[in-house]
Write an enzyme that holds these catalytic residues in place. Structure first.
Site, mmCIF file in Angstrom:
data_model
loop_
_atom_site.group_PDB
_atom_site.id
_atom_site.type_symbol
_atom_site.label_atom_id
_atom_site.label_comp_id
_atom_site.label_asym_id
_atom_site.label_seq_id
_atom_site.Cartn_x
_atom_site.Cartn_y
_atom_site.Cartn_z
ATOM 1 N N ASN A 16 0.812 -1.219 0.000
ATOM 2 C CA ASN A 16 0.000 0.000 0.000
ATOM 3 C C ASN A 16 0.843 1.266 0.000
ATOM 4 O OD1 ASN A 16 0.659 -0.934 2.714
ATOM 5 N ND2 ASN A 16 -0.512 0.819 3.451
ATOM 6 N N HIS A 17 2.162 1.160 0.180
ATOM 7 C CA HIS A 17 3.021 2.343 0.130
ATOM 8 C C HIS A 17 3.725 2.500 -1.212
ATOM 9 C CE1 HIS A 17 2.527 3.438 4.326
ATOM 10 N NE2 HIS A 17 2.736 2.185 4.668
ATOM 11 N N HIS A 105 -1.417 -8.490 0.165
ATOM 12 C CA HIS A 105 -1.044 -7.402 1.069
ATOM 13 C C HIS A 105 -2.294 -6.584 1.371
ATOM 14 C CE1 HIS A 105 2.232 -4.715 2.642
ATOM 15 N NE2 HIS A 105 1.254 -3.827 2.571
ATOM 16 N N HIS A 133 1.094 -6.892 5.011
ATOM 17 C CA HIS A 133 0.476 -5.643 5.482
ATOM 18 C C HIS A 133 0.302 -5.588 6.994
ATOM 19 C CE1 HIS A 133 -1.634 -1.889 5.307
ATOM 20 N NE2 HIS A 133 -2.697 -2.394 5.880
ATOM 21 N N HIS A 135 1.176 -5.872 10.838
ATOM 22 C CA HIS A 135 2.475 -5.685 11.476
ATOM 23 C C HIS A 135 2.781 -6.727 12.546
ATOM 24 C CE1 HIS A 135 2.958 -1.143 10.320
ATOM 25 N NE2 HIS A 135 2.645 -1.915 9.293
#
Length: 337
Positions: A16-17, A105, A133, A135
């Site tokens: 997502n980044h 993800h 994704h 953590h």
């Protein structure tokens, strides 16, 4: 060079980044892919009609079908999968021989009714799902009885937030596949800054009361943080011992740990400035500015009382407007019995 040989090829999806965006809808992964550093897969040209085709690999008697799905906004992907608009392609020949591995993800934990991807949305023919994704490290395979596949969640390699899930020991894993069987070996990461988090309820501490001075509360929390630092140092020593012997401790023998104390001060207690408290440990922890986090336990009856007050106020305003036309009274002049 079409004849380039890579000893250890890397296959990666985007997260997502680094998702595709901007002119040309490009991702940072595209730069690595055209440089020959990674094999970028799992990208979808349209997210409302997804078609996932596997990368087929064979080594000896083991056939691997590697499925990848790069990050898509969770609400949109949830809608696409709920409408059955995602197709998972399978090899046409010898379908029973392939070990089916999927990498994605997305949110696994539900942050809302549609802001995550339920595991039962995935295809039942999969053998193992590597879930990115999230953590928190949950690298041990978890069996999904509804779909009959396993899920492993490696988590982040370092603590990215001062939360409980980030305090779990960090691992990576080595996956061994033999035909339709697999084994996953956990590897403890060695160069991870130690992180300790605790919850403290001041009302449950026998030596404290709402009449206790700030100095007494500070002294109690200071002693608690001292014990947490000692525990972090012990955990780091165990981490070094469990790590691979060939990897040098890049953080040194005793790095400054991350320490977080979540303090509930309900019941008449008063808080104090967390940064002033952090000065006591400025040279001993990595996060002296936010060691202490104060919060109050929410009152269950507060919402109900607000609704009652709002209903009474609306009823009074309706009656007044029906009887006469007048200027509404200011809020502080309305009396609610």
């Amino acid at each position: 060079d079409p004849n380039v040989n890579v000893a250890l090829p890397v296959f990666s999806i985007h997260g997502n980044h680094d998702d595709p965006s901007g002119d040309g809808n490009l991702s940072a992964m595209d730069m690595l892919a055209v440089s020959g550093l990674v094999n970028y897969f799992g990208r979808q040209p349209e997210v409302d009609n997804i078609r996932v085709s596997p990368v087929l690999l064979r080594k000896g008697r083991t056939h691997l079908a590697l499925y990848g799905l790069g990050n898509v906004r969770d609400e949109r992907l949830h809608r696409t999968m709920a409408r059955k608009h995602m197709t998972m392609c399978q090899p046409a020949e010898h379908a029973g021989r392939w070990f089916n591995l999927m990498v994605l993800h997305q949110n696994r934990v539900a942050h809302g009714p549609k802001n995550h991807i339920p595991e039962h949305f995935l295809s039942g023919f999969l053998d193992l799902v590597v879930w990115g994704h999230e953590h928190q490290c949950q690298v041990d395979p978890e069996y999904n009885h509804q779909k009959a596949f396993y899920v492993t969640q490696p988590g982040s390699s370092v603590a990215t937030a001062l939360s409980t899930g980030e305090a779990v020991p960090k691992h990576v894993a080595m996956l061994h596949i033999d035909r339709r069987n697999f084994k996953l070996d956990k590897l403890r990461l060695k160069n991870v800054r130690p992180f300790v988090i605790e919850d403290v309820v001041l009302a449950a501490v026998p030596s404290l009361s709402p009449q206790s001075s700030e100095a007494e509360i500070v002294d109690f929390l200071r002693r608690r943080v001292e014990a947490m630092i000692a525990r972090a140092q012990k955990q780091y020593a165990e981490q070094l011992a469990a790590g691979h012997a060939d990897i040098e401790p890049a953080l040194g023998e005793q790095p400054r740990p991350l320490v977080r104390v979540r303090v509930e001060y309900s019941g008449g207690f008063e808080s104090f400035h967390p940064q002033r408290f952090g000065l006591l440990f400025a040279d001993r922890v990595a996060n002296p500015r936010d060691i202490v986090y104060f919060y109050r336990k929410p009152r269950a009856s507060s919402m109900g009382s607000q609704r009652t007050t709002s209903l009474h106020t609306q009823d009074s305003a309706t009656q007044d407007s029906a009887s006469r036309a007048s200027v509404p009274a200011p809020v502080d002049a309305v009396h609610v019995e």
